[in-house]
Design an enzyme around this catalytic site. Structure first.
Site, mmCIF file in Angstrom:
data_model
loop_
_atom_site.group_PDB
_atom_site.id
_atom_site.type_symbol
_atom_site.label_atom_id
_atom_site.label_comp_id
_atom_site.label_asym_id
_atom_site.label_seq_id
_atom_site.Cartn_x
_atom_site.Cartn_y
_atom_site.Cartn_z
ATOM 1 N N ASP A 200 2.712 -15.571 2.124
ATOM 2 C CA ASP A 200 3.533 -15.980 0.979
ATOM 3 C C ASP A 200 5.014 -16.064 1.317
ATOM 4 O O ASP A 200 5.851 -16.194 0.427
ATOM 5 C CB ASP A 200 3.327 -15.034 -0.196
ATOM 6 C CG ASP A 200 3.768 -13.605 0.078
ATOM 7 O OD1 ASP A 200 4.069 -13.303 1.258
ATOM 8 O OD2 ASP A 200 3.813 -12.799 -0.859
ATOM 9 N N GLU B 117 -4.095 -6.857 -7.744
ATOM 10 C CA GLU B 117 -3.459 -6.898 -6.438
ATOM 11 C C GLU B 117 -4.444 -6.743 -5.291
ATOM 12 O O GLU B 117 -4.230 -7.273 -4.193
ATOM 13 C CB GLU B 117 -2.396 -5.796 -6.342
ATOM 14 C CG GLU B 117 -1.248 -5.930 -7.315
ATOM 15 C CD GLU B 117 -0.343 -7.090 -6.986
ATOM 16 O OE1 GLU B 117 0.004 -7.256 -5.802
ATOM 17 O OE2 GLU B 117 0.003 -7.851 -7.900
ATOM 18 N N THR C 9 2.844 -7.447 3.556
ATOM 19 C CA THR C 9 2.663 -6.832 2.245
ATOM 20 C C THR C 9 1.782 -5.609 2.459
ATOM 21 O O THR C 9 0.763 -5.692 3.142
ATOM 22 C CB THR C 9 1.975 -7.806 1.265
ATOM 23 O OG1 THR C 9 2.835 -8.918 1.036
ATOM 24 C CG2 THR C 9 1.663 -7.136 -0.049
#
Length: 277
Positions: free
Chosen positions: A80, A62, A85
């Site tokens: 995305d 990640e 995020t």
């Protein structure tokens, strides 16, 4: 700040546990038979040392780093379609889990620096919008990340939404530490909610190819079937078609027969090499 690798969609915690909750309660914790070994109870990724390994493995994929605790402050829009995020597990403003996290933090510490963004987080849930968040949300997230209460909230949400359900389902299926990790990594990337590329969809696809150890199946055969299904799910989106976190990491451990996920561990993700001694 390390650059994360884009993952597939994850649903809100509110829908994520529907499949897991029902199955885990009903399925017994059985034993698994390894080739040439005596039956043993399914090992636990929840052992503190194993859990630390799991956190590092996921962070390598990640965040391109083994230092998972450095990620409390991480936040960016990785393009995305899921908004911001952020944090140790990639909480997203567009998938509901970031909203759940900030709600928990605010329940525990009213008036915190992120509390004022709750209306905006509710409004942008399900979209990639930054409305009501820009320009100061990233700065305030980083500030909150210095607060031990926010760090603990991140830990607790990670465990409740992703880690604990994966471990419970793994034990119910009769898989050991490595198998439980493959479940955890799949839930982190794909979430769960019933669609074919979610965790439950991946598991259902694997069940069409092999038996779980809890059904008398061979653990290695089952995990290979699960990873095959996982790779299929990853390839459904062009942006996520790099399957190295399976091919040159989890599959390597499985090929080596390291079902307990015992160090030393050597693997590669997206071309980067990592080691846990």
């Amino acid at each position: 700040m390390p650059t994360p690798h884009i993952r597939t969609s994850r649903l809100s915690r509110r829908t994520m546990l529907t499949f897991l909750g029902a199955t885990v309660v009903a399925a017994p914790l059985l034993t698994t038979q390894l080739a040439g070994a005596s039956p043993v109870a399914a090992a636990g990724l929840d052992d503190p040392a194993k859990k630390e390994i799991a956190m590092k493995l996921v962070s390598s994929a990640e965040n391109s780093s083994l230092d998972w605790k450095a990620q409390y402050k991480y936040i960016e829009d990785i393009g995305d379609g899921r908004g911001y995020t952020a944090g140790i597990i990639g909480f997203c403003s567009g998938t509901g889990d970031m909203l759940d996290l900030v709600e928990l933090y605010t329940d525990r510490k009213p008036g915190n620096v992120l509390a004022k963004y709750l209306p905006a987080l509710r409004d942008v849930d399900g979209s990639d919008s930054h409305d009501g968040l820009d320009p100061n949300f990233p700065k305030d997230w980083a500030k909150a990340a210095q607060d031990s209460a926010f760090q603990q909230a991140q830990n607790d949400e990670r465990d409740r939404v992703y880690f604990n359900p994966a471990v419970k389902q793994g034990k119910a299926d009769g898989v050991g530490t490595l198998g439980q990790f493959t479940y955890y990594d799949a839930i982190v990337m794909h979430g769960d909610g019933g669609d074919p590329t979610s965790f439950s969809g991946i598991r259902k696809r694997a069940l069409g190819k092999a038996k779980r150890p809890a059904q008398g199946g061979d653990e290695v055969t089952w995990l290979n079937a699960f990873l095959d299904a996982r790779v299929w799910a990853m390839k459904q989106e062009e942006a996520h078609s790099d399957t190295s976190r399976v091919d040159t990491a989890q599959r390597v451990f499985l090929k080596n027969g390291n079902l307990n996920l015992d160090p030393p561990l050597d693997w590669k993700v997206y071309g980067d090499s990592f080691h846990i001694g």
